[in-house]
Design a protein around this motif. Structure first.
Motif, PDB file in Angstrom:
ATOM      1  N   TYR A  68      48.530 -15.482  45.251  1.00 34.75           N
ATOM      2  CA  TYR A  68      49.802 -14.766  45.306  1.00 34.75           C
ATOM      3  C   TYR A  68      50.999 -15.626  44.902  1.00 34.75           C
ATOM      4  CZ  TYR A  68      47.055 -11.273  47.802  1.00 34.75           C
ATOM      5  OH  TYR A  68      46.103 -10.335  48.133  1.00 34.75           O
ATOM      6  N   ALA A  69      51.137 -16.816  45.487  1.00 41.74           N
ATOM      7  CA  ALA A  69      52.289 -17.655  45.157  1.00 41.74           C
ATOM      8  C   ALA A  69      52.196 -18.182  43.729  1.00 41.74           C
ATOM      9  CB  ALA A  69      52.411 -18.812  46.146  1.00 41.74           C
ATOM     10  N   MET A  70      51.006 -18.663  43.334  1.00 44.92           N
ATOM     11  CA  MET A  70      50.806 -19.154  41.973  1.00 44.92           C
ATOM     12  C   MET A  70      50.417 -18.036  41.018  1.00 44.92           C
ATOM     13  SD  MET A  70      48.702 -22.696  42.783  1.00 44.92           S
ATOM     14  CE  MET A  70      48.656 -23.176  41.043  1.00 44.92           C
ATOM     15  N   ASN A  71      49.898 -16.939  41.569  1.00 44.70           N
ATOM     16  CA  ASN A  71      49.413 -15.819  40.749  1.00 44.70           C
ATOM     17  C   ASN A  71      48.346 -16.280  39.758  1.00 44.70           C
ATOM     18  OD1 ASN A  71      49.323 -13.094  40.022  1.00 44.70           O
ATOM     19  ND2 ASN A  71      50.835 -13.347  38.399  1.00 44.70           N
ATOM     20  N   ARG A  72      47.430 -17.126  40.237  1.00 43.53           N
ATOM     21  CA  ARG A  72      46.389 -17.678  39.376  1.00 43.53           C
ATOM     22  C   ARG A  72      45.028 -17.575  40.058  1.00 43.53           C
ATOM     23  NH1 ARG A  72      47.587 -20.926  35.063  1.00 43.53           N
ATOM     24  NH2 ARG A  72      45.352 -20.611  34.687  1.00 43.53           N
ATOM     25  N   GLU A  73      44.609 -16.358  40.341  1.00 41.78           N
ATOM     26  CA  GLU A  73      43.314 -16.143  40.986  1.00 41.78           C
ATOM     27  C   GLU A  73      42.179 -16.738  40.169  1.00 41.78           C
ATOM     28  OE1 GLU A  73      40.716 -12.439  42.916  1.00 41.78           O
ATOM     29  OE2 GLU A  73      42.684 -12.090  42.027  1.00 41.78           O
ATOM     30  N   ASP A  74      42.380 -16.884  38.865  1.00 42.96           N
ATOM     31  CA  ASP A  74      41.338 -17.392  37.975  1.00 42.96           C
ATOM     32  C   ASP A  74      41.006 -18.864  38.203  1.00 42.96           C
ATOM     33  OD1 ASP A  74      44.064 -17.616  36.884  1.00 42.96           O
ATOM     34  OD2 ASP A  74      43.106 -18.673  35.210  1.00 42.96           O
ATOM     35  N   ILE A  75      41.904 -19.612  38.860  1.00 37.68           N
ATOM     36  CA  ILE A  75      41.638 -21.040  39.066  1.00 37.68           C
ATOM     37  C   ILE A  75      41.306 -21.358  40.525  1.00 37.68           C
ATOM     38  CG2 ILE A  75      43.186 -21.664  37.173  1.00 37.68           C
ATOM     39  CD1 ILE A  75      45.162 -22.653  39.381  1.00 37.68           C
ATOM     40  N   GLY A  76      41.061 -20.325  41.328  1.00 35.04           N
ATOM     41  CA  GLY A  76      40.817 -20.542  42.750  1.00 35.04           C
ATOM     42  C   GLY A  76      39.668 -21.487  43.023  1.00 35.04           C
ATOM     43  N   ASN A  77      38.499 -21.216  42.414  1.00 33.04           N
ATOM     44  CA  ASN A  77      37.339 -22.068  42.691  1.00 33.04           C
ATOM     45  C   ASN A  77      37.535 -23.480  42.147  1.00 33.04           C
ATOM     46  OD1 ASN A  77      37.183 -20.994  40.062  1.00 33.04           O
ATOM     47  ND2 ASN A  77      34.997 -21.437  39.951  1.00 33.04           N
TER      48      ASN A  77
ATOM     49  N   LEU B 123      55.442 -21.582  52.711  1.00 30.23           N
ATOM     50  CA  LEU B 123      55.746 -22.404  53.886  1.00 30.23           C
ATOM     51  C   LEU B 123      54.481 -22.741  54.668  1.00 30.23           C
ATOM     52  CD1 LEU B 123      58.986 -20.691  55.266  1.00 30.23           C
ATOM     53  CD2 LEU B 123      58.802 -23.028  54.365  1.00 30.23           C
ATOM     54  N   MET B 124      53.618 -21.758  54.856  1.00 27.52           N
ATOM     55  CA  MET B 124      52.427 -21.975  55.666  1.00 27.52           C
ATOM     56  C   MET B 124      51.376 -22.813  54.957  1.00 27.52           C
ATOM     57  SD  MET B 124      51.829 -18.547  57.969  1.00 27.52           S
ATOM     58  CE  MET B 124      51.613 -17.411  56.612  1.00 27.52           C
ATOM     59  N   PHE B 125      51.503 -22.974  53.645  1.00 26.75           N
ATOM     60  CA  PHE B 125      50.569 -23.821  52.912  1.00 26.75           C
ATOM     61  C   PHE B 125      51.099 -25.243  52.740  1.00 26.75           C
ATOM     62  CE2 PHE B 125      48.926 -25.483  48.796  1.00 26.75           C
ATOM     63  CZ  PHE B 125      47.590 -25.589  49.144  1.00 26.75           C
ATOM     64  N   THR B 126      52.406 -25.444  52.860  1.00 25.23           N
ATOM     65  CA  THR B 126      52.991 -26.748  52.527  1.00 25.23           C
ATOM     66  C   THR B 126      53.744 -27.399  53.683  1.00 25.23           C
ATOM     67  OG1 THR B 126      54.965 -25.653  51.620  1.00 25.23           O
ATOM     68  CG2 THR B 126      53.160 -26.121  50.074  1.00 25.23           C
ATOM     69  N   LEU B 127      54.957 -26.937  53.954  1.00 18.57           N
ATOM     70  CA  LEU B 127      55.828 -27.631  54.901  1.00 18.57           C
ATOM     71  C   LEU B 127      55.327 -27.559  56.341  1.00 18.57           C
ATOM     72  CD1 LEU B 127      59.399 -26.770  53.564  1.00 18.57           C
ATOM     73  CD2 LEU B 127      58.022 -28.817  53.167  1.00 18.57           C
TER      74      LEU B 127
ATOM     75  N   PHE C 105      37.253 -21.385  54.372  1.00 20.39           N
ATOM     76  CA  PHE C 105      38.050 -20.880  53.256  1.00 20.39           C
ATOM     77  C   PHE C 105      37.989 -19.364  53.097  1.00 20.39           C
ATOM     78  CE2 PHE C 105      37.578 -25.316  51.708  1.00 20.39           C
ATOM     79  CZ  PHE C 105      38.910 -25.597  51.509  1.00 20.39           C
ATOM     80  N   TYR C 106      36.926 -18.747  53.631  1.00 18.55           N
ATOM     81  CA  TYR C 106      36.730 -17.335  53.304  1.00 18.55           C
ATOM     82  C   TYR C 106      36.722 -16.376  54.500  1.00 18.55           C
ATOM     83  CZ  TYR C 106      35.669 -18.642  48.493  1.00 18.55           C
ATOM     84  OH  TYR C 106      35.756 -19.116  47.215  1.00 18.55           O
ATOM     85  N   GLN C 107      36.640 -16.888  55.725  1.00 16.31           N
ATOM     86  CA  GLN C 107      36.493 -15.951  56.843  1.00 16.31           C
ATOM     87  C   GLN C 107      37.729 -15.075  57.029  1.00 16.31           C
ATOM     88  OE1 GLN C 107      36.092 -17.340  61.045  1.00 16.31           O
ATOM     89  NE2 GLN C 107      34.207 -16.140  61.027  1.00 16.31           N
TER      90      GLN C 107
ATOM     91  N   THR D  18      45.044 -21.521  51.524  1.00 19.36           N
ATOM     92  CA  THR D  18      44.829 -21.985  50.148  1.00 19.36           C
ATOM     93  C   THR D  18      44.633 -20.822  49.180  1.00 19.36           C
ATOM     94  OG1 THR D  18      43.838 -24.057  50.911  1.00 19.36           O
ATOM     95  CG2 THR D  18      43.378 -23.406  48.650  1.00 19.36           C
ATOM     96  N   LEU D  19      43.733 -19.903  49.514  1.00 21.33           N
ATOM     97  CA  LEU D  19      43.483 -18.778  48.602  1.00 21.33           C
ATOM     98  C   LEU D  19      44.711 -17.888  48.456  1.00 21.33           C
ATOM     99  CD1 LEU D  19      39.845 -17.657  49.500  1.00 21.33           C
ATOM    100  CD2 LEU D  19      40.633 -18.723  47.382  1.00 21.33           C
ATOM    101  N   TYR D  20      45.442 -17.691  49.535  1.00 27.34           N
ATOM    102  CA  TYR D  20      46.654 -16.871  49.465  1.00 27.34           C
ATOM    103  C   TYR D  20      47.691 -17.530  48.544  1.00 27.34           C
ATOM    104  CZ  TYR D  20      44.741 -14.381  53.507  1.00 27.34           C
ATOM    105  OH  TYR D  20      43.948 -13.647  54.349  1.00 27.34           O
ATOM    106  N   PHE D  21      47.821 -18.850  48.659  1.00 29.01           N
ATOM    107  CA  PHE D  21      48.785 -19.563  47.826  1.00 29.01           C
ATOM    108  C   PHE D  21      48.398 -19.475  46.348  1.00 29.01           C
ATOM    109  CE2 PHE D  21      50.598 -23.359  45.808  1.00 29.01           C
ATOM    110  CZ  PHE D  21      51.922 -23.259  46.206  1.00 29.01           C
ATOM    111  N   ILE D  22      47.104 -19.650  46.078  1.00 26.67           N
ATOM    112  CA  ILE D  22      46.628 -19.582  44.693  1.00 26.67           C
ATOM    113  C   ILE D  22      46.767 -18.168  44.136  1.00 26.67           C
ATOM    114  CG2 ILE D  22      44.602 -19.817  43.201  1.00 26.67           C
ATOM    115  CD1 ILE D  22      43.600 -21.981  45.184  1.00 26.67           C
TER     116      ILE D  22
END
Length: 446
Positions: A258-267, A407-411, A28-30, A252-256
């Motif tokens: 940037y796409a969701m704009n919810r860095e606060d709920i990442g963990n 796209l890279m997180f879903t389809l 998840f972090y590398q 996953t982290l990029y989607f959370i």
């Protein structure tokens, strides 16, 4: 034949818990660590992953061949190779020991060195650990239980890791102050301890090969099994699963963020996903010996594709619905893991009877090679994809960048999951056939 004792089941399972901690940190972090903290150029990161993953992939069949040529096989090997624990611990810590004051060139060279050493050592440990199933258990049902219990521990450890990594990094110095190095240090100590426990409590039940019985024509035999459709089907499936897992975990982290704009709920979202994986592993344990594993795997992976793909069509502001679909996808994905690994254990017996070639290390190493090749390709394609969609680290993304992340997180991973399900159509073994083969082989051994 008597089932395995609870102590041995738990002792085997706990070994994957320690490995899962480091695996979660890396998975998840590398990429995030290299791009957003060390600020390495995306093309350099892609090249790093490409070259080191090639080395990683080549290590699996090499170690599989070597282990199957050792009298006593994997069961004996694990006992006298515990010295791998120390170098593995040191390299795991070094993986997150960087200084941003170093020049870009020095950081890249150092990254190549430590990542290369890490993947070689972990490849050897992984081949031994996975192949140990065929040494511990002689019955297909027991092998299925071992495959299930390892992933209960693995996903349980991953759940804790995904929830606490961010807090631990912040508490132990922050992302720019050595927090990642400290977390890697803690996780590596736990991984070393759990691997020692596995080696201490498990018992090798496989019939040891005498010096003259060790397979000599390894490459010819390997070619024969690669032409076998029953073996090739899960191998191809595992390759696409590796692509699926890598795209989803790396993005996953990029989607959370940037796409969701919810860095606060990442963990929270990461922990919810791994908890769901653990639930899936636990639930599939009730049916893994009752439903044909081929049918079970195809159904799970196809449903997996649906639930990750549908997230693309959900409004990114709808956090609740995204988490629901993310968790459903994770339940199904978690359930797939013990099923496919128990299938490989069944294949070991199948090839033993059909081709008179028993090579658990080689079979499992080729299986992991397929997953690593898929993962390697995914690790190369994800930074290339981010660059193609004009991603810029630590900045608000353009519409093109957000589209690419979604796209890279879903389809895209959904397509890989569907291909993984389709690949298993050629698999021919049923649960009953596997049990019958195990019984016949056990009778011959007696």
């Amino acid at each position: 034949m008597r089932s395995l004792k609870l102590k041995e089941l738990l002792g085997y399972g706990v070994g994957d818990a320690g490995q899962a901690l480091m695996g979660t940190l890396i998975g998840f972090y590398q990429l995030y660590y290299f791009t957003d903290i060390l600020r390495l150029p995306l093309p350099s990161v892609a090249g790093l992953f490409l070259l080191t993953k090639i080395l990683d992939s080549a290590s699996f069949p090499l170690f599989g061949i070597l282990l199957d040529r050792i009298p006593g096989g994997i069961g004996a090997f694990l006992k006298w190779r515990l010295w791998l624990i120390v170098p593995s611990f040191l390299i795991s810590v070094a993986l997150f020991t960087f200084d941003r004051s170093w020049s870009t060139e020095v950081r890249i060279i150092y990254a190549y060195a430590v990542v290369s050493a890490f993947v070689v050592l972990t490849a050897l440990i992984s081949v031994v650990y996975t192949g140990l199933v065929s040494s511990i258990a002689t019955q297909a049902s027991d092998r299925a239980r071992l495959s299930t219990i390892r992933f209960v521990f693995a996903f349980g450890a991953s759940t804790l890791a995904t929830f606490f990594i961010k807090y631990l990094v912040d508490y132990l110095g922050g992302k720019d102050g050595g927090g990642f190095q400290s977390v890697a240090f803690i996780f590596s100590i736990i991984a070393a301890a759990t691997l020692y426990i596995t080696a201490s409590v498990t018992k090798n039940r496989a019939v040891a090969k005498a010096e003259g019985e060790v397979v000599q024509d390894v490459f010819g035999s390997a070619l024969r099994i690669l032409k076998n459709g029953t073996f090739l089907a899960p191998v191809i499936s595992t390759f696409f699963t590796g692509l699926f897992v890598t795209f989803k975990s790396q993005l996953t982290l990029y989607f959370i963020n940037y796409a969701m704009n919810r860095e606060d709920i990442g963990n929270i979202m990461l922990a919810a996903g791994t908890i769901s994986c653990a639930v899936g592993v636990a639930l599939v344990g009730f049916v893994i010996n009752k439903i044909d594993r081929k049918v079970l795997y195809i159904g799970l992976m196809a449903s997996n594709a649906f639930f990750i793909g549908v997230i693309y069509f959900v409004n990114h502001a709808n956090v609740f619905l995204i988490i629901v679909f993310h968790c459903l996808n994770s339940v199904l994905g978690g359930a797939c893991a013990p099923v496919i690994f128990s299938i490989y254990s069944d294949v070991v017996d199948y090839l033993d009877e059909k081709l008179n070639f028993r090579a658990p290390a080689l079979v499992n190493s080729v299986a992991m090679l397929a997953g690593r090749l898929g993962g390697s390709l995914g690790m190369v394609l994800t930074p290339i994809g981010l660059a193609y969609f004009q991603y810029h680290a630590n900045q608000a993304q353009t519409g093109r960048g957000l589209l690419g992340i979604a796209l890279m997180f879903t389809l895209i991973p959904a397509a890989f999951a569907l291909l993984s399900a389709l690949a298993m159509v050629r698999y021919t073994l049923t649960n009953k056939a596997s049990e019958d083969i195990s019984d016949r082989l056990a009778g011959e051994a007696r």
